[in-house]
Write a protein that holds these residues in place. Structure first.
Motif, PDB file in Angstrom:
ATOM      1  N   ASN A  24      -3.343  -7.100   0.931  1.00  0.00           N
ATOM      2  CA  ASN A  24      -1.973  -7.106   1.462  1.00  0.00           C
ATOM      3  C   ASN A  24      -1.029  -6.242   0.629  1.00  0.00           C
ATOM      4  OD1 ASN A  24      -2.647  -9.039   3.551  1.00  0.00           O
ATOM      5  ND2 ASN A  24      -2.701 -10.576   1.927  1.00  0.00           N
ATOM      6  N   VAL A  25      -1.468  -5.020   0.348  1.00  0.00           N
ATOM      7  CA  VAL A  25      -0.758  -4.169  -0.601  1.00  0.00           C
ATOM      8  C   VAL A  25       0.674  -3.886  -0.156  1.00  0.00           C
ATOM      9  CG1 VAL A  25      -0.731  -1.891  -1.690  1.00  0.00           C
ATOM     10  CG2 VAL A  25      -2.878  -3.131  -1.448  1.00  0.00           C
ATOM     11  N   LEU A  26       0.872  -3.547   1.126  1.00  0.00           N
ATOM     12  CA  LEU A  26       2.213  -3.175   1.570  1.00  0.00           C
ATOM     13  C   LEU A  26       3.175  -4.347   1.491  1.00  0.00           C
ATOM     14  CD1 LEU A  26       4.082  -1.013   2.640  1.00  0.00           C
ATOM     15  CD2 LEU A  26       3.329  -1.575   4.958  1.00  0.00           C
ATOM     16  N   SER A  27       2.736  -5.540   1.907  1.00  0.00           N
ATOM     17  CA  SER A  27       3.640  -6.701   1.863  1.00  0.00           C
ATOM     18  C   SER A  27       3.959  -7.087   0.419  1.00  0.00           C
ATOM     19  CB  SER A  27       3.032  -7.891   2.610  1.00  0.00           C
ATOM     20  OG  SER A  27       1.832  -8.331   2.010  1.00  0.00           O
ATOM     21  N   VAL A  28       2.985  -6.939  -0.497  1.00  0.00           N
ATOM     22  CA  VAL A  28       3.254  -7.209  -1.910  1.00  0.00           C
ATOM     23  C   VAL A  28       4.228  -6.172  -2.468  1.00  0.00           C
ATOM     24  CG1 VAL A  28       2.226  -7.269  -4.221  1.00  0.00           C
ATOM     25  CG2 VAL A  28       1.062  -8.374  -2.315  1.00  0.00           C
ATOM     26  N   GLU A  29       4.012  -4.908  -2.120  1.00  0.00           N
ATOM     27  CA  GLU A  29       4.897  -3.833  -2.573  1.00  0.00           C
ATOM     28  C   GLU A  29       6.340  -4.092  -2.157  1.00  0.00           C
ATOM     29  OE1 GLU A  29       6.385  -0.286  -3.992  1.00  0.00           O
ATOM     30  OE2 GLU A  29       4.219  -0.559  -4.059  1.00  0.00           O
ATOM     31  N   THR A  62      -1.713   9.269  10.043  1.00  0.00           N
ATOM     32  CA  THR A  62      -0.685   8.551   9.296  1.00  0.00           C
ATOM     33  C   THR A  62      -1.283   7.861   8.077  1.00  0.00           C
ATOM     34  OG1 THR A  62       0.629   8.193  11.286  1.00  0.00           O
ATOM     35  CG2 THR A  62       1.050   6.719   9.439  1.00  0.00           C
ATOM     36  N   LEU A  63      -0.606   8.017   6.950  1.00  0.00           N
ATOM     37  CA  LEU A  63      -0.998   7.381   5.690  1.00  0.00           C
ATOM     38  C   LEU A  63       0.171   6.529   5.218  1.00  0.00           C
ATOM     39  CD1 LEU A  63      -2.719   9.185   2.678  1.00  0.00           C
ATOM     40  CD2 LEU A  63      -0.879   7.567   2.326  1.00  0.00           C
ATOM     41  N   LEU A  64      -0.056   5.225   5.152  1.00  0.00           N
ATOM     42  CA  LEU A  64       0.999   4.310   4.700  1.00  0.00           C
ATOM     43  C   LEU A  64       0.955   4.091   3.193  1.00  0.00           C
ATOM     44  CD1 LEU A  64       1.324   1.281   7.164  1.00  0.00           C
ATOM     45  CD2 LEU A  64       3.103   2.913   6.507  1.00  0.00           C
ATOM     46  N   LEU A  65      -0.228   3.847   2.652  1.00  0.00           N
ATOM     47  CA  LEU A  65      -0.356   3.418   1.259  1.00  0.00           C
ATOM     48  C   LEU A  65      -0.989   4.490   0.386  1.00  0.00           C
ATOM     49  CD1 LEU A  65      -1.505  -0.211   2.010  1.00  0.00           C
ATOM     50  CD2 LEU A  65       0.738   0.501   1.170  1.00  0.00           C
ATOM     51  N   ARG A  66      -2.290   4.711   0.533  1.00  0.00           N
ATOM     52  CA  ARG A  66      -2.922   5.744  -0.273  1.00  0.00           C
ATOM     53  C   ARG A  66      -4.251   6.167   0.329  1.00  0.00           C
ATOM     54  NH1 ARG A  66      -2.747   1.444  -3.860  1.00  0.00           N
ATOM     55  NH2 ARG A  66      -4.655   0.233  -4.056  1.00  0.00           N
ATOM     56  N   ALA A  67      -4.623   7.377  -0.038  1.00  0.00           N
ATOM     57  CA  ALA A  67      -5.910   7.928   0.371  1.00  0.00           C
ATOM     58  C   ALA A  67      -6.761   8.106  -0.865  1.00  0.00           C
ATOM     59  CB  ALA A  67      -5.709   9.270   1.076  1.00  0.00           C
ATOM     60  N   GLY A  68      -8.044   7.798  -0.746  1.00  0.00           N
ATOM     61  CA  GLY A  68      -8.984   7.969  -1.841  1.00  0.00           C
ATOM     62  C   GLY A  68      -9.952   9.089  -1.530  1.00  0.00           C
ATOM     63  N   ILE A  69     -10.323   9.839  -2.562  1.00  0.00           N
ATOM     64  CA  ILE A  69     -11.304  10.906  -2.438  1.00  0.00           C
ATOM     65  C   ILE A  69     -12.346  10.681  -3.522  1.00  0.00           C
ATOM     66  CG2 ILE A  69     -11.684  13.402  -2.468  1.00  0.00           C
ATOM     67  CD1 ILE A  69      -8.662  13.694  -1.833  1.00  0.00           C
ATOM     68  N   GLY A 121     -13.312  15.473 -12.296  1.00  0.00           N
ATOM     69  CA  GLY A 121     -13.104  14.039 -12.265  1.00  0.00           C
ATOM     70  C   GLY A 121     -14.072  13.346 -11.328  1.00  0.00           C
ATOM     71  N   VAL A 122     -13.959  12.019 -11.281  1.00  0.00           N
ATOM     72  CA  VAL A 122     -14.833  11.215 -10.422  1.00  0.00           C
ATOM     73  C   VAL A 122     -14.118  10.726  -9.169  1.00  0.00           C
ATOM     74  CG1 VAL A 122     -16.335  10.479 -12.298  1.00  0.00           C
ATOM     75  CG2 VAL A 122     -14.302   9.108 -11.743  1.00  0.00           C
ATOM     76  N   THR A 123     -12.782  10.758  -9.195  1.00  0.00           N
ATOM     77  CA  THR A 123     -12.044  10.332  -8.008  1.00  0.00           C
ATOM     78  C   THR A 123     -10.621  10.849  -8.080  1.00  0.00           C
ATOM     79  OG1 THR A 123     -11.592   8.441  -6.550  1.00  0.00           O
ATOM     80  CG2 THR A 123     -11.156   8.123  -8.888  1.00  0.00           C
ATOM     81  N   CYS A 124     -10.028  11.018  -6.898  1.00  0.00           N
ATOM     82  CA  CYS A 124      -8.643  11.473  -6.803  1.00  0.00           C
ATOM     83  C   CYS A 124      -7.957  10.645  -5.721  1.00  0.00           C
ATOM     84  CB  CYS A 124      -8.601  12.965  -6.467  1.00  0.00           C
ATOM     85  SG  CYS A 124      -6.950  13.695  -6.538  1.00  0.00           S
ATOM     86  N   LEU A 125      -6.699  10.296  -5.950  1.00  0.00           N
ATOM     87  CA  LEU A 125      -5.950   9.488  -4.995  1.00  0.00           C
ATOM     88  C   LEU A 125      -4.639  10.175  -4.649  1.00  0.00           C
ATOM     89  CD1 LEU A 125      -7.279   7.383  -7.296  1.00  0.00           C
ATOM     90  CD2 LEU A 125      -6.423   5.726  -5.661  1.00  0.00           C
ATOM     91  N   ILE A 126      -4.266  10.093  -3.377  1.00  0.00           N
ATOM     92  CA  ILE A 126      -2.958  10.532  -2.901  1.00  0.00           C
ATOM     93  C   ILE A 126      -2.211   9.274  -2.493  1.00  0.00           C
ATOM     94  CG2 ILE A 126      -1.705  11.941  -1.238  1.00  0.00           C
ATOM     95  CD1 ILE A 126      -4.265  13.610  -0.915  1.00  0.00           C
ATOM     96  N   CYS A 127      -1.138   8.953  -3.193  1.00  0.00           N
ATOM     97  CA  CYS A 127      -0.508   7.636  -3.051  1.00  0.00           C
ATOM     98  C   CYS A 127       0.922   7.730  -2.537  1.00  0.00           C
ATOM     99  CB  CYS A 127      -0.487   6.902  -4.399  1.00  0.00           C
ATOM    100  SG  CYS A 127      -2.101   6.701  -5.170  1.00  0.00           S
ATOM    101  N   ASN A 128       1.216   6.917  -1.527  1.00  0.00           N
ATOM    102  CA  ASN A 128       2.591   6.625  -1.168  1.00  0.00           C
ATOM    103  C   ASN A 128       3.024   5.343  -1.875  1.00  0.00           C
ATOM    104  OD1 ASN A 128       5.052   6.993   0.264  1.00  0.00           O
ATOM    105  ND2 ASN A 128       4.388   5.548   1.831  1.00  0.00           N
ATOM    106  N   SER A 129       2.070   4.462  -2.143  1.00  0.00           N
ATOM    107  CA  SER A 129       2.267   3.255  -2.953  1.00  0.00           C
ATOM    108  C   SER A 129       1.189   3.203  -4.019  1.00  0.00           C
ATOM    109  CB  SER A 129       2.183   1.995  -2.090  1.00  0.00           C
ATOM    110  OG  SER A 129       2.083   0.828  -2.899  1.00  0.00           O
ATOM    111  N   VAL A 130       1.575   2.839  -5.248  1.00  0.00           N
ATOM    112  CA  VAL A 130       0.605   2.703  -6.333  1.00  0.00           C
ATOM    113  C   VAL A 130       0.352   1.237  -6.659  1.00  0.00           C
ATOM    114  CG1 VAL A 130       1.146   4.945  -7.341  1.00  0.00           C
ATOM    115  CG2 VAL A 130       2.422   2.936  -8.094  1.00  0.00           C
ATOM    116  N   ASN A 131       0.851   0.333  -5.799  1.00  0.00           N
ATOM    117  CA  ASN A 131       0.600  -1.094  -5.968  1.00  0.00           C
ATOM    118  C   ASN A 131      -0.861  -1.401  -5.638  1.00  0.00           C
ATOM    119  OD1 ASN A 131       0.733  -4.092  -5.446  1.00  0.00           O
ATOM    120  ND2 ASN A 131       2.893  -3.698  -5.865  1.00  0.00           N
TER     121      ASN A 131
END
Length: 228
Positions: A24-29, A62-69, A121-131
């Motif tokens: 529930n990342v968005l509601s916690v944020e 649409t990306l609300l929270l974050r994308a992982g690569i 690196g081993v992973t990259c994230l594009i974040c609108n929220s870092v919660n």
């Protein structure tokens, strides 16, 4: 939530949330209460305030929270539904353990607005929220969902020395911007190219496997009703 948000982008109609997911990342944020009846009563009686937040588009989705690569995306899509029901957030730790065997670093070429950066690196994230779905716990320091910017995070390694250093910095609230343990940038538009094919996920859902993706923030595009 992402599909509802996509239909409301730029509209005056409010969106709200009845949190029933694993983290529930968005509601916690946004500071939602956890009790559904409390939320319903607040929405029905008008006992709420509004938050207008950024949204992003990644490959026209649409990306609300974050994308992982890479590794983070493998964890998100590898967490099994039955394990989520049984173990909650613990399902992600199980998925992380399963993916470790095949983990390999790759080269990331990042275009951050007008800046070019190359890192391994081993992973990259594009974040609108870092919660991460736990109150007051974030992947990096202060970051807001209405600042008109995306946070880009790259993790060079998850070997034990790096993990211990990251835990130490988090526990004692030291600087989380460390070239050895995490790289962090902010940008309005991001393009990421990878040396090897990578699994990519948007808000925890499988997006594609590929070597290139782009994302751009849409400032203050969605208004959410948040119970007082």
């Amino acid at each position: 939530m992402r599909e509802v948000a996509e239909g409301l982008l730029g509209e005056e109609m409010l969106m709200s949330i009845l949190p029933g997911g694993t983290a529930n990342v968005l509601s916690v944020e946004l500071g939602f209460p956890t009790d559904l009846m409390t939320i319903l009563k607040a929405l029905a009686t008008g006992d709420y305030h509004t938050r207008t937040i950024d949204v992003a588009k990644m490959d026209n989705k649409t990306l609300l929270l974050r994308a992982g690569i890479g590794y983070e995306a493998q964890i998100s899509v590898g967490a099994k539904r039955e394990e989520k029901r049984r173990f909650g957030r613990g399902a992600y730790f199980l998925a992380a353990w399963r993916q470790l065997r095949d983990l390999r670093p790759t080269r990331y070429h990042l275009t951050l607005d007008d800046e070019e950066v190359v890192r391994y690196g081993v992973t990259c994230l594009i974040c609108n929220s870092v919660n991460v779905g736990i109150p007051n716990v974030k992947l990096i320091g202060e970051s807001l969902m209405d600042d008109g910017k995306l946070d880009v995070i790259l993790v060079p390694s998850i070997e034990l020395p790096y993990l211990l250093r990251g835990i130490w910095k988090f526990v004692f609230r030291r600087s989380r911007q460390d070239a050895d343990s995490i790289n962090h940038w902010q940008a309005r538009k991001v393009t990421i190219r990878t040396q090897a094919n990578q699994v990519m996920a948007i808000d925890g859902d499988y997006h594609k496997r590929g070597k290139r993706t782009s994302a751009e923030v849409i400032p203050r595009a969605l208004t959410v009703a948040v119970p007082n």
